[in-house]
Write an enzyme that holds these catalytic residues in place. Structure first.
Site, PDB file in Angstrom:
ATOM      1  CD  GLU A  37      -2.490   1.182   2.774  1.00 14.85           C
ATOM      2  OE1 GLU A  37      -2.729   0.084   3.345  1.00 14.85           O
ATOM      3  OE2 GLU A  37      -2.819   2.277   3.272  1.00 14.85           O
ATOM      4  NE  ARG A  41       0.492   8.774   6.099  1.00  9.64           N
ATOM      5  CZ  ARG A  41      -0.017   7.599   6.500  1.00  9.64           C
ATOM      6  NH1 ARG A  41      -1.319   7.378   6.432  1.00  9.64           N
ATOM      7  NH2 ARG A  41       0.757   6.666   6.981  1.00  9.64           N
ATOM      8  CE  LYS A 125      -6.077   1.959   7.749  1.00  6.45           C
ATOM      9  NZ  LYS A 125      -5.228   2.839   6.974  1.00  6.45           N
TER      10      LYS A 125
END
Ligand code: 3PG
Length: 208
Positions: A37, A41, A125
């Site tokens: 993943e 950011r 998640k």
């Protein structure tokens, strides 16, 4: 759209440039992890995602920290094979579905899990896992939502990975402990490979 996850661990890659991202992904792949993943950011996150997608076709690369529908559309264009979001957002979920990509939205509460289930989702998640109650909270949610699969992320480490993976409702754990910033900055990609191998060893000890 299939949201089948075939790995017990999904490492997070947060890189400032594509070269580092690809080297990190290669190191993880060498250690046996091929589902990765890339979190949105850093300024270079989309470039990192695209580079891994193009240079490492055997890696299933997804995008994390996807916060809105526009970002979900963009990561689909850049080669993401799945989408992860910290929260449960209609726009992100609908965009992922429209792009035929698995979506793993972040949830904490029963209401959020229920909403996700009623949106047709089968894997969420659980974030931030350790702060949101960890294993006991997951056990409570799993007892009620018997068809939901969880991907705990946030505070997962070698120390508690086995505890999470021991729960039948946990499909995989996500986390950044496999990609330590200091080792990567020092070019020590062997450390990343070793962490990946250790995580897989823990998983196989827990699930055998
Ligand atoms: C995420 O992006 O899902 C979390 O920041 C990961 O949490 P961790 O850094 O504690 O693994």
């Amino acid at each position: 759209m299939t949201d089948e996850i075939k790995t017990p661990v999904i490492p997070i890659v947060q890189a400032e440039d594509a070269k580092t991202a690809v080297l990190t992904a290669k190191a993880l792949q060498k250690g046996g992890l091929n589902m990765i993943e890339v979190v949105l950011r850093t300024d270079a996150a989309l470039t990192c995602l695209e580079a891994i997608s193009q240079e490492l076709p055997d890696v299933i690369v997804g995008a994390g920290t996807v916060l809105n529908a526009g970002q979900a559309d963009e990561v689909a264009r850049r080669g993401a094979k799945f989408i992860v979001s910290p929260g449960l957002d209609d726009g992100v979920v609908n965009s992922a579905k429209a792009n035929d990509l698995p979506i793993f939205p972040g949830v904490v509460t029963p209401s959020e899990v229920q909403r996700a289930a009623n949106m047709g989702l089968s894997t969420v998640k659980f974030f931030p896992a350790s702060l949101a109650g960890g294993v006991p909270m997951l056990k409570a949610l799993s007892a009620v939502f018997r068809n939901m699969q969880f991907m705990p992320t946030g505070g997962v480490s070698e120390a508690n990975l086995a505890d999470y993976l021991a729960l039948p409702s946990v499909v995989a754990c996500g986390g950044s402990w496999l990609t330590p910033k200091d080792e990567i900055a020092a070019g020590n990609f062997g450390a990343v490979t070793k962490l990946a191998e250790e995580a897989l060893q823990i998983a196989s000890n827990t699930r055998s």
